[in-house]
Design a protein around this motif. Sequence first.
Motif, short mmCIF file in Angstrom:
data_model
loop_
_atom_site.label_atom_id
_atom_site.label_comp_id
_atom_site.label_asym_id
_atom_site.label_seq_id
_atom_site.Cartn_x
_atom_site.Cartn_y
_atom_site.Cartn_z
N LYS A 116 38.91 58.48 49.70
CA LYS A 116 39.29 58.46 51.11
C LYS A 116 40.74 58.92 51.21
O LYS A 116 41.56 58.58 50.36
CB LYS A 116 39.13 57.03 51.64
CG LYS A 116 39.20 56.89 53.12
CD LYS A 116 38.82 55.46 53.51
CE LYS A 116 38.77 55.33 55.00
NZ LYS A 116 38.37 54.01 55.43
N ARG A 117 41.05 59.69 52.24
CA ARG A 117 42.43 60.12 52.45
C ARG A 117 43.32 58.94 52.79
O ARG A 117 42.91 58.03 53.50
CB ARG A 117 42.51 61.12 53.61
CG ARG A 117 42.11 62.51 53.24
CD ARG A 117 42.04 63.45 54.41
NE ARG A 117 43.13 63.40 55.36
CZ ARG A 117 43.79 64.46 55.81
NH1 ARG A 117 43.47 65.66 55.40
NH2 ARG A 117 44.74 64.33 56.71
N ASP A 118 44.56 58.99 52.32
CA ASP A 118 45.57 58.03 52.74
C ASP A 118 46.45 58.75 53.76
O ASP A 118 47.38 59.48 53.41
CB ASP A 118 46.40 57.56 51.54
CG ASP A 118 47.40 56.47 51.91
OD1 ASP A 118 47.91 56.48 53.05
OD2 ASP A 118 47.68 55.63 51.05
N GLU A 119 46.08 58.58 55.02
CA GLU A 119 46.74 59.32 56.10
C GLU A 119 48.24 59.04 56.17
O GLU A 119 49.04 59.95 56.42
CB GLU A 119 46.08 59.01 57.45
CG GLU A 119 44.62 59.39 57.53
CD GLU A 119 44.36 60.89 57.38
OE1 GLU A 119 45.27 61.70 57.61
OE2 GLU A 119 43.23 61.24 57.00
N ALA A 120 48.64 57.79 55.95
CA ALA A 120 50.06 57.44 56.01
C ALA A 120 50.85 58.17 54.92
O ALA A 120 51.95 58.67 55.17
CB ALA A 120 50.25 55.93 55.89
N ALA A 121 50.30 58.23 53.72
CA ALA A 121 50.99 58.91 52.61
C ALA A 121 51.10 60.41 52.88
O ALA A 121 52.14 61.02 52.59
CB ALA A 121 50.26 58.65 51.30
N ALA A 144 39.27 64.96 55.64
CA ALA A 144 39.83 64.72 56.97
C ALA A 144 38.71 64.49 57.99
O ALA A 144 38.91 63.80 58.99
CB ALA A 144 40.69 65.91 57.41
N GLU A 145 37.53 65.05 57.72
CA GLU A 145 36.37 64.90 58.60
C GLU A 145 35.15 64.52 57.77
O GLU A 145 34.21 65.30 57.65
CB GLU A 145 36.11 66.19 59.36
CG GLU A 145 37.25 66.63 60.27
CD GLU A 145 36.92 67.92 60.98
OE1 GLU A 145 36.54 67.83 62.17
OE2 GLU A 145 37.02 68.99 60.36
N PRO A 146 35.15 63.31 57.22
CA PRO A 146 34.07 62.93 56.30
C PRO A 146 32.69 62.92 56.94
O PRO A 146 31.71 63.30 56.30
CB PRO A 146 34.47 61.55 55.81
CG PRO A 146 35.43 61.04 56.83
CD PRO A 146 36.12 62.24 57.39
N GLN A 147 32.60 62.53 58.20
CA GLN A 147 31.28 62.50 58.85
C GLN A 147 30.72 63.91 59.01
O GLN A 147 29.54 64.14 58.80
CB GLN A 147 31.38 61.80 60.21
CG GLN A 147 30.03 61.52 60.83
CD GLN A 147 29.16 60.60 59.99
OE1 GLN A 147 29.61 59.57 59.50
NE2 GLN A 147 27.90 60.98 59.80
N LYS A 148 31.59 64.85 59.35
CA LYS A 148 31.16 66.23 59.54
C LYS A 148 30.68 66.85 58.22
O LYS A 148 29.65 67.52 58.18
CB LYS A 148 32.32 67.05 60.11
CG LYS A 148 32.03 68.53 60.26
CD LYS A 148 33.23 69.26 60.81
CE LYS A 148 32.98 70.76 60.87
NZ LYS A 148 34.18 71.48 61.32
N HIS A 149 31.43 66.63 57.14
CA HIS A 149 31.15 67.30 55.88
C HIS A 149 30.25 66.50 54.94
O HIS A 149 29.60 67.08 54.07
CB HIS A 149 32.46 67.65 55.16
CG HIS A 149 33.33 68.55 55.95
ND1 HIS A 149 33.02 69.88 56.18
CD2 HIS A 149 34.50 68.33 56.59
CE1 HIS A 149 33.97 70.43 56.91
NE2 HIS A 149 34.87 69.51 57.19
N PHE A 150 30.24 65.18 55.12
CA PHE A 150 29.49 64.33 54.18
C PHE A 150 28.61 63.31 54.90
O PHE A 150 28.30 62.25 54.37
CB PHE A 150 30.46 63.60 53.24
CG PHE A 150 31.33 64.53 52.45
CD1 PHE A 150 30.83 65.20 51.35
CD2 PHE A 150 32.65 64.75 52.82
CE1 PHE A 150 31.63 66.08 50.61
CE2 PHE A 150 33.45 65.62 52.09
CZ PHE A 150 32.94 66.28 50.99
#
Length: 108
Positions: free
Chosen positions: A87-92, A27-33
């Motif tokens: 990558k998360r699929d936010e819509a799903a 959900a927060e890829p920049q923060k964690h990765f």
Amino acid sequence: MIENMDRATQIKAMASEQRLTVLRLLAEPQKHFGHQWSADPVEFGVCMTLIAEALAVAQPTASRHLEILKQAGFITVRKHLKWSYCKRDEAAIREYLDWLGTELSSTG
């Protein structure tokens, strides 16, 4: 409309603390990765190897969790060179949560 079998897969995907952790991290890829050097974690996704490291599990264990999330439709996986990026699929995810809310709401 999503079939019942797919809902069972989605429920199974959500029934694991490690898979929920993956979804929270993605959900927060920049923060964690943000340290990922091979591709932008926000635009391209996060390398499966880094996800395994974040979970402190072996690569095959992480791959099994990610495959279930992929089958559930909650993540997409893109291959580039020798790496796979998630990558998360936010819509799903949103659609599943809406469905769950409807299923659990009082009918009368």
